[in-house]
Design a protein around this motif. Structure first.
Motif, short mmCIF file in Angstrom:
data_model
loop_
_atom_site.label_atom_id
_atom_site.label_comp_id
_atom_site.label_asym_id
_atom_site.label_seq_id
_atom_site.Cartn_x
_atom_site.Cartn_y
_atom_site.Cartn_z
N PRO A 263 0.81 -1.23 0.00
CA PRO A 263 0.00 0.00 0.00
C PRO A 263 0.84 1.27 0.00
O PRO A 263 0.40 2.30 -0.54
N LEU A 264 2.05 1.22 0.56
CA LEU A 264 2.91 2.40 0.51
C LEU A 264 3.34 2.71 -0.92
O LEU A 264 3.37 3.88 -1.34
N ALA A 265 3.66 1.67 -1.68
CA ALA A 265 4.07 1.89 -3.07
C ALA A 265 2.92 2.45 -3.90
O ALA A 265 3.12 3.35 -4.74
N PHE B 219 -0.57 -8.34 -6.19
CA PHE B 219 -0.58 -9.80 -6.22
C PHE B 219 0.59 -10.38 -5.42
O PHE B 219 0.45 -11.43 -4.78
N ALA B 220 1.73 -9.70 -5.43
CA ALA B 220 2.85 -10.16 -4.62
C ALA B 220 2.51 -10.10 -3.13
O ALA B 220 2.89 -10.99 -2.35
N GLN B 221 1.78 -9.08 -2.73
CA GLN B 221 1.35 -8.99 -1.34
C GLN B 221 0.40 -10.14 -0.99
O GLN B 221 0.52 -10.75 0.09
N VAL B 222 -0.54 -10.44 -1.87
CA VAL B 222 -1.49 -11.52 -1.62
C VAL B 222 -0.78 -12.87 -1.56
O VAL B 222 -1.07 -13.72 -0.71
N ALA B 223 0.18 -13.09 -2.46
CA ALA B 223 0.91 -14.35 -2.46
C ALA B 223 1.72 -14.52 -1.18
O ALA B 223 1.79 -15.62 -0.60
N TYR B 224 2.32 -13.44 -0.73
CA TYR B 224 3.07 -13.51 0.52
C TYR B 224 2.12 -13.78 1.70
O TYR B 224 2.44 -14.55 2.61
N ALA C 136 -8.84 -12.90 -3.92
CA ALA C 136 -7.67 -13.54 -3.32
C ALA C 136 -7.28 -12.86 -2.02
O ALA C 136 -6.97 -13.52 -1.01
N ALA C 137 -7.30 -11.52 -2.01
CA ALA C 137 -6.97 -10.80 -0.78
C ALA C 137 -8.00 -11.05 0.31
O ALA C 137 -7.66 -11.20 1.49
N ALA D 219 -1.04 -7.02 9.26
CA ALA D 219 -1.20 -7.65 7.95
C ALA D 219 -2.62 -7.46 7.43
O ALA D 219 -2.83 -7.19 6.23
N PHE D 220 -3.60 -7.58 8.30
CA PHE D 220 -4.99 -7.38 7.91
C PHE D 220 -5.22 -5.95 7.41
O PHE D 220 -5.84 -5.73 6.35
N LEU D 221 -4.72 -4.97 8.14
CA LEU D 221 -4.91 -3.57 7.73
C LEU D 221 -4.18 -3.26 6.43
O LEU D 221 -4.66 -2.46 5.61
N SER D 222 -3.04 -3.89 6.21
CA SER D 222 -2.30 -3.66 4.97
C SER D 222 -3.07 -4.18 3.76
O SER D 222 -3.14 -3.51 2.71
N LEU D 223 -3.65 -5.35 3.89
CA LEU D 223 -4.44 -5.90 2.78
C LEU D 223 -5.68 -5.04 2.51
O LEU D 223 -6.05 -4.80 1.35
N VAL D 224 -6.32 -4.59 3.57
CA VAL D 224 -7.50 -3.74 3.39
C VAL D 224 -7.11 -2.42 2.74
O VAL D 224 -7.83 -1.89 1.86
#
Length: 234
Positions: free
Chosen positions: A102-104, A117-122, A175-176, A212-217
Motif C-alpha cells: 500500500p505504501l508503493a 498480487f505479490a502482497q497476496v501471495a506472501y 484472493a486478498a 497484515a490485515f490492515l495492509s491488505l484492506v
C-alpha cells in the motif's frame, strides 16, 4: 277446696317460670360488653425475622462467566516484552512485504496489480505457515497440545484457505479477501479454541496479524482510488 289447691299450683308454676327463664336482651348486652373488654386488651407487636442466609449463598455460588477472547488477549499483551529477540526481529521484519504494497501504491498514486498480487501471495504463504506451526506444536510428546483431530484438523484449515486464495490469480480482490479470512481464522484458533501457545507468542501473533490485515484492506481501498498501471506491459 279443690279450687284453692289448683290456684296454689298455678302460682308456684308461674313463679318458677319467671325466675328460670333467660332474657335475650340481657344476654346480648352481656356478650357485647365482653367483646369490648376483649378488644380493649392490647398485645405487644410480634417481630418477624427474615432469613437471608439462602440469598447470600445464592449470590456467592453464582459462577462468573468465563473470560472472553479479548480479555485473554489483554492479559497476554503484558508478556510481549518477554518475547525472544529473534522472534521480535523476524516477526516485525516479516511485515515489510505487507506494508510496502500500500505504501508503493500511495506514493506513486497508481495501482500496481503486480505489487498487489505479490502482497497476496506472501499473505497466503504466511497463512499456510501459521497452520503448519500448529501442526508442529502438537507433535512433541511434552507439548500441552496433543496430536488429536482438533489440533491437527484445525492446522490444515489455514493451508486450504491459502490454496483457495492462490486459485484467484486473475483477480486480486477475492484472493486478498480469502487471505484476510485465513488470517482471522488462524488467529481465532490460536487465541480461543487452542490457547496453548506462550503468552508472548500470542501477543506478538495478534499484533502481526492485525497489521497484515490492515495492509491488505488498505491495498484494496487504494485499488478503487488510483488508476491501474501494469509494471510489466505486454
Amino acid at each position: 277446696m279443690l279450687a284453692g289447691v289448683f290456684r296454689r299450683h298455678i302460682l308456684k308454676a308461674h313463679k318458677g317460670w319467671h325466675w328460670g327463664s333467660t332474657n335475650p336482651i340481657s344476654c346480648l348486652s352481656a356478650a357485647a360488653s365482653s367483646r369490648v373488654r376483649a378488644s380493649s386488651v392490647s398485645f405487644p407487636p410480634r417481630t418477624q425475622y427474615i432469613h437471608t442466609t439462602a440469598v447470600k449463598q445464592k449470590k456467592t455460588q453464582k459462577s462468573e462467566p468465563p473470560p472472553r477472547e479479548f480479555d485473554l488477549l489483554r492479559y497476554d499483551m503484558r508478556d510481549l516484552g518477554k518475547s525472544p529477540k529473534p522472534a521480535l526481529y523476524l516477526g516485525f521484519s516479516g511485515l515489510i512485504p505487507f506494508i510496502s504494497a500500500p505504501l508503493a501504491v500511495a506514493l506513486t498514486e497508481t495501482y500496481l496489480p503486480e505489487v498487489a498480487f505479490a502482497q497476496v501471495a506472501y499473505g497466503a504463504s504466511i497463512v499456510s505457515f501459521l497452520g503448519g506451526a500448529r501442526w508442529g506444536f502438537a507433535l512433541p510428546e511434552s507439548s500441552p497440545a496433543k496430536p488429536d483431530w482438533i489440533n491437527l484438523g484445525n492446522s490444515v484449515v489455514p493451508s486450504l484457505l491459502a490454496w483457495i486464495a492462490m486459485l484467484f490469480s486473475d483477480s486480486v480482490t477475492p484472493a486478498a479477501l480469502m487471505v484476510i479470512v485465513g488470517l482471522g481464522v488462524s488467529l481465532h484458533y490460536d487465541l480461543s479454541l487452542l490457547p496453548t501457545y506462550p503468552s508472548w507468542f500470542k501477543a506478538l501473533r495478534s499484533i502481526l496479524s492485525v497489521v497484515a490485515f490492515l495492509s491488505l484492506v488498505a491495498t484494496l481501498m487504494l485499488k478503487e482510488v488510483y488508476p491501474e498501471k501494469k509494471i510489466f506491459s505486454e
